[in-house]
Design an enzyme around this catalytic site. Structure first.
Site, PDB file in Angstrom:
ATOM      1  N   LYS A 119       1.117  -1.254   0.199  1.00  0.00           N
ATOM      2  CA  LYS A 119       0.245  -0.003   0.156  1.00  0.00           C
ATOM      3  C   LYS A 119       1.118   1.537  -0.008  1.00  0.00           C
ATOM      4  O   LYS A 119       0.239   2.498  -0.525  1.00  0.00           O
ATOM      5  CB  LYS A 119      -1.045  -0.359   0.563  1.00  0.00           C
ATOM      6  CG  LYS A 119      -2.079  -1.121   1.101  1.00  0.00           C
ATOM      7  CD  LYS A 119      -3.330  -1.080   1.919  1.00  0.00           C
ATOM      8  CE  LYS A 119      -4.422  -1.284   1.708  1.00  0.00           C
ATOM      9  NZ  LYS A 119      -5.166  -0.915   2.866  1.00  0.00           N
TER      10      LYS A 119
ATOM     11  N   LYS B 102      -4.239  -9.267  -7.136  1.00  0.00           N
ATOM     12  CA  LYS B 102      -5.855  -9.639  -6.194  1.00  0.00           C
ATOM     13  C   LYS B 102      -7.323  -8.488  -6.520  1.00  0.00           C
ATOM     14  O   LYS B 102      -7.137  -7.723  -6.869  1.00  0.00           O
ATOM     15  CB  LYS B 102      -5.275  -8.851  -5.374  1.00  0.00           C
ATOM     16  CG  LYS B 102      -6.250  -9.697  -3.593  1.00  0.00           C
ATOM     17  CD  LYS B 102      -5.689  -9.261  -2.228  1.00  0.00           C
ATOM     18  CE  LYS B 102      -6.048  -7.629  -2.152  1.00  0.00           C
ATOM     19  NZ  LYS B 102      -5.444  -7.662  -0.775  1.00  0.00           N
TER      20      LYS B 102
ATOM     21  N   LYS C 104     -11.034  -2.923  -4.085  1.00  0.00           N
ATOM     22  CA  LYS C 104     -12.022  -1.916  -4.690  1.00  0.00           C
ATOM     23  C   LYS C 104     -10.571  -0.726  -4.826  1.00  0.00           C
ATOM     24  O   LYS C 104     -11.506   0.240  -5.636  1.00  0.00           O
ATOM     25  CB  LYS C 104     -12.176  -1.392  -3.373  1.00  0.00           C
ATOM     26  CG  LYS C 104     -13.524  -1.858  -1.936  1.00  0.00           C
ATOM     27  CD  LYS C 104     -13.027  -1.629  -0.665  1.00  0.00           C
ATOM     28  CE  LYS C 104     -13.615  -2.599  -0.456  1.00  0.00           C
ATOM     29  NZ  LYS C 104     -13.753  -2.682   1.917  1.00  0.00           N
TER      30      LYS C 104
HETATM   31  P1  TYM Z   1     -10.797  -5.212   3.337  1.00  0.00           P
HETATM   32  O1  TYM Z   1     -11.604  -4.500   3.810  1.00  0.00           O
HETATM   33  O2  TYM Z   1      -9.776  -4.960   3.044  1.00  0.00           O
HETATM   34  O3  TYM Z   1     -11.306  -6.856   3.119  1.00  0.00           O
HETATM   35  C1  TYM Z   1     -12.978  -7.380   4.364  1.00  0.00           C
HETATM   36  C2  TYM Z   1     -12.385  -8.629   3.986  1.00  0.00           C
HETATM   37  O4  TYM Z   1     -12.558  -9.218   2.535  1.00  0.00           O
HETATM   38  C3  TYM Z   1     -11.349 -10.339   2.482  1.00  0.00           C
HETATM   39  N1  TYM Z   1     -11.017 -10.237   0.994  1.00  0.00           N
HETATM   40  C4  TYM Z   1     -11.049 -10.725  -0.442  1.00  0.00           C
HETATM   41  N2  TYM Z   1     -11.226 -12.301  -0.034  1.00  0.00           N
HETATM   42  C5  TYM Z   1     -11.162 -12.468  -1.177  1.00  0.00           C
HETATM   43  N3  TYM Z   1     -10.381 -12.120  -1.620  1.00  0.00           N
HETATM   44  C6  TYM Z   1      -9.580 -10.193  -2.289  1.00  0.00           C
HETATM   45  N4  TYM Z   1      -9.587 -10.055  -3.686  1.00  0.00           N
HETATM   46  C7  TYM Z   1     -10.128 -10.048  -1.126  1.00  0.00           C
HETATM   47  N5  TYM Z   1     -10.717  -8.709  -0.943  1.00  0.00           N
HETATM   48  C8  TYM Z   1     -10.494  -8.732   0.348  1.00  0.00           C
HETATM   49  C9  TYM Z   1     -10.496  -9.340   3.129  1.00  0.00           C
HETATM   50  O5  TYM Z   1      -9.372 -10.897   3.646  1.00  0.00           O
HETATM   51  C10 TYM Z   1     -11.318  -9.218   5.085  1.00  0.00           C
HETATM   52  O6  TYM Z   1     -11.485 -10.305   5.090  1.00  0.00           O
HETATM   53  N6  TYM Z   1      -7.965  -4.812   7.894  1.00  0.00           N
HETATM   54  C11 TYM Z   1      -8.982  -6.233   6.790  1.00  0.00           C
HETATM   55  C12 TYM Z   1     -10.391  -5.039   8.051  1.00  0.00           C
HETATM   56  C13 TYM Z   1     -10.137  -5.991   8.937  1.00  0.00           C
HETATM   57  C14 TYM Z   1     -10.525  -6.756   9.836  1.00  0.00           C
HETATM   58  C15 TYM Z   1      -9.994  -6.648  11.224  1.00  0.00           C
HETATM   59  C16 TYM Z   1     -10.772  -8.088  10.022  1.00  0.00           C
HETATM   60  C17 TYM Z   1     -10.372  -4.275  10.247  1.00  0.00           C
HETATM   61  N7  TYM Z   1     -10.220  -5.036  11.334  1.00  0.00           N
HETATM   62  C18 TYM Z   1      -9.970  -6.934  12.381  1.00  0.00           C
HETATM   63  C19 TYM Z   1     -10.515  -9.229  10.648  1.00  0.00           C
HETATM   64  C20 TYM Z   1     -10.616  -8.399  11.611  1.00  0.00           C
HETATM   65  C21 TYM Z   1      -9.544  -5.014   6.081  1.00  0.00           C
HETATM   66  O7  TYM Z   1      -8.854  -3.735   5.385  1.00  0.00           O
HETATM   67  O8  TYM Z   1     -10.244  -6.168   5.272  1.00  0.00           O
END
Ligand code: TYM
Length: 332
Positions: free
Chosen positions: A111, A194, A197
């Site tokens: 990032k 990947k 968004k």
């Molecule tokens: P975020 O918002 O990027 O994504 C949310 C969830 O979606 C999954 N994900 C994917 N899975 C498969 N293929 C993809 N291309 C893909 N893109 C996203 C992510 O693995 C995630 O499960 N840091 C985290 C949010 C967070 C969190 C937490 C998660 C904050 N605190 C505590 C678990 C526990 C994030 O940015 O997810």
């Protein structure tokens, strides 16, 4: 106790990667676990956000989660900034986690890219806030996509280091739940990137807000190679775009990649893409429709988030008190 915590960022709307990698599993796991799900607006501001858009996205993502089947009555759905325990615990974890641990985080490197010196300190300590999210509730299991695995390992390191530094058995070591055949959904334009968004091309992803004709167009235009589908998963090893579409298909119909290969052995992608389109629309169209209904009733969505925050606060309060006592802060 088996308690789940997981979160999603309100930076734009949810896409198929979020859905298959995480949200769909969140919904299934509700039958077995006590579940706490969170829209992580504090994580979102680690990169600059327009305040009005952040507010709108927080509501929109909450509506999408409800539409996808998150049950805010038996479980909890709230937005992170409403529960101060997350920030309080994150500070304590900033004092536990080592620079060396954070320097290893691949997501920060990706990032921050070439502009590392210009990245916010928040982006750097982002995984500490994630650990705080989870451990404020002493959650034991965390359903996520593959890309969050390293952050959860860090959460375990923090829990262990805290327990050991203070000679307590306060925090559990969380178990990641990385489930299904689509734990890393790739871009529809490039099978080595990947689905995300932040991809500048909207055709790289399927959004949960996309109408059926747009889903059909995106799948039709998805990059593939000229060969027909192979009969076994081995035949996908060097074909990232093909592997991605087959993985998506398998996840959508709860089958294995091997089953899908058997079923479509020798078929051309034009045929396979038609079947995939039908499947994706059947799964996503009801969610999109329900989400639109909820977006017309934002007062309801707000009330769900407020009620969730209230219940989350009462679960996190005793944990925060316990931690304050352990580290030597005076009682309030
Ligand atoms: P975020 O918002 O990027 O994504 C949310 C969830 O979606 C999954 N994900 C994917 N899975 C498969 N293929 C993809 N291309 C893909 N893109 C996203 C992510 O693995 C995630 O499960 N840091 C985290 C949010 C967070 C969190 C937490 C998660 C904050 N605190 C505590 C678990 C526990 C994030 O940015 O997810």
């Amino acid at each position: 106790m088996r308690r789940i915590f997981s979160g999603v960022q309100p930076t734009g709307n949810l896409h198929l990667g979020n859905y298959l990698g995480a949200i769909r599993n969140w919904v299934t796991l509700q039958a077995e676990y006590e579940c706490i799900y969170c829209v992580v607006d504090m994580h979102a501001i680690t990169a600059a956000q327009d305040p009005a858009e952040l507010r709108a996205s927080t509501r929109e993502v909450a509506a999408s989660l409800l539409a996808a089947g998150v049950d805010a009555k038996t479980g909890i759905l709230f937005n992170q900034s409403q529960v101060s325990a997350h920030a309080e615990l994150a500070w304590i974890f900033n004092c536990i986690a080592r620079l060396g641990w954070l320097n290893r985080m691949t997501q920060f490197k990706e990032k921050a890219g070439k502009h590392r010196e210009n990245a916010s300190v928040g982006l750097y300590v982002y995984p500490n806030l994630m650990a705080a999210d989870i451990l404020a509730y002493k959650a034991t299991h965390v359903p996520v996509g593959e890309d969050q695995k390293q952050h959860l390992e860090l959460c375990r390191d923090i829990a262990q280091a805290f327990n050991s530094q203070y000679g307590v058995d306060c925090f559990p070591l969380v178990e990641p739940l990385i489930l299904g055949e689509a734990t890393r959904v790739m871009s529809l334009r490039d099978g080595t990137e990947k689905m995300s968004k932040s991809d500048p091309s909207d055709h790289a992803r399927i959004n949960l807000t996309d109408p059926p004709d747009l889903i059909a167009r995106k799948i039709r235009r998805a990059r593939t190679d000229p060969d027909p589908l192979p009969g076994t998963p081995d035949g996908l090893a060097t074909r990232p775009e093909a592997a991605n579409l087959v993985g998506i298909f398998a996840a959508l119909c709860d089958a294995s990649v091997a089953d899908v290969c058997r079923r479509f052995e020798g078929a051309q992608f034009s045929t396979f893409k038609e079947a995939l389109t039908e499947l994706a629309i059947a799964e996503l169209a009801p969610i999109t429709a329900e989400m639109q209904r909820l977006m017309d009733d934002l007062a309801y969505v707000e009330s769900v988030l407020q009620d969730g925050a209230e219940r989350a606060r009462s679960l996190a309060r005793p944990v925060t008190r316990e931690v304050q006592e352990i580290v030597g802060f005076l009682a309030a």
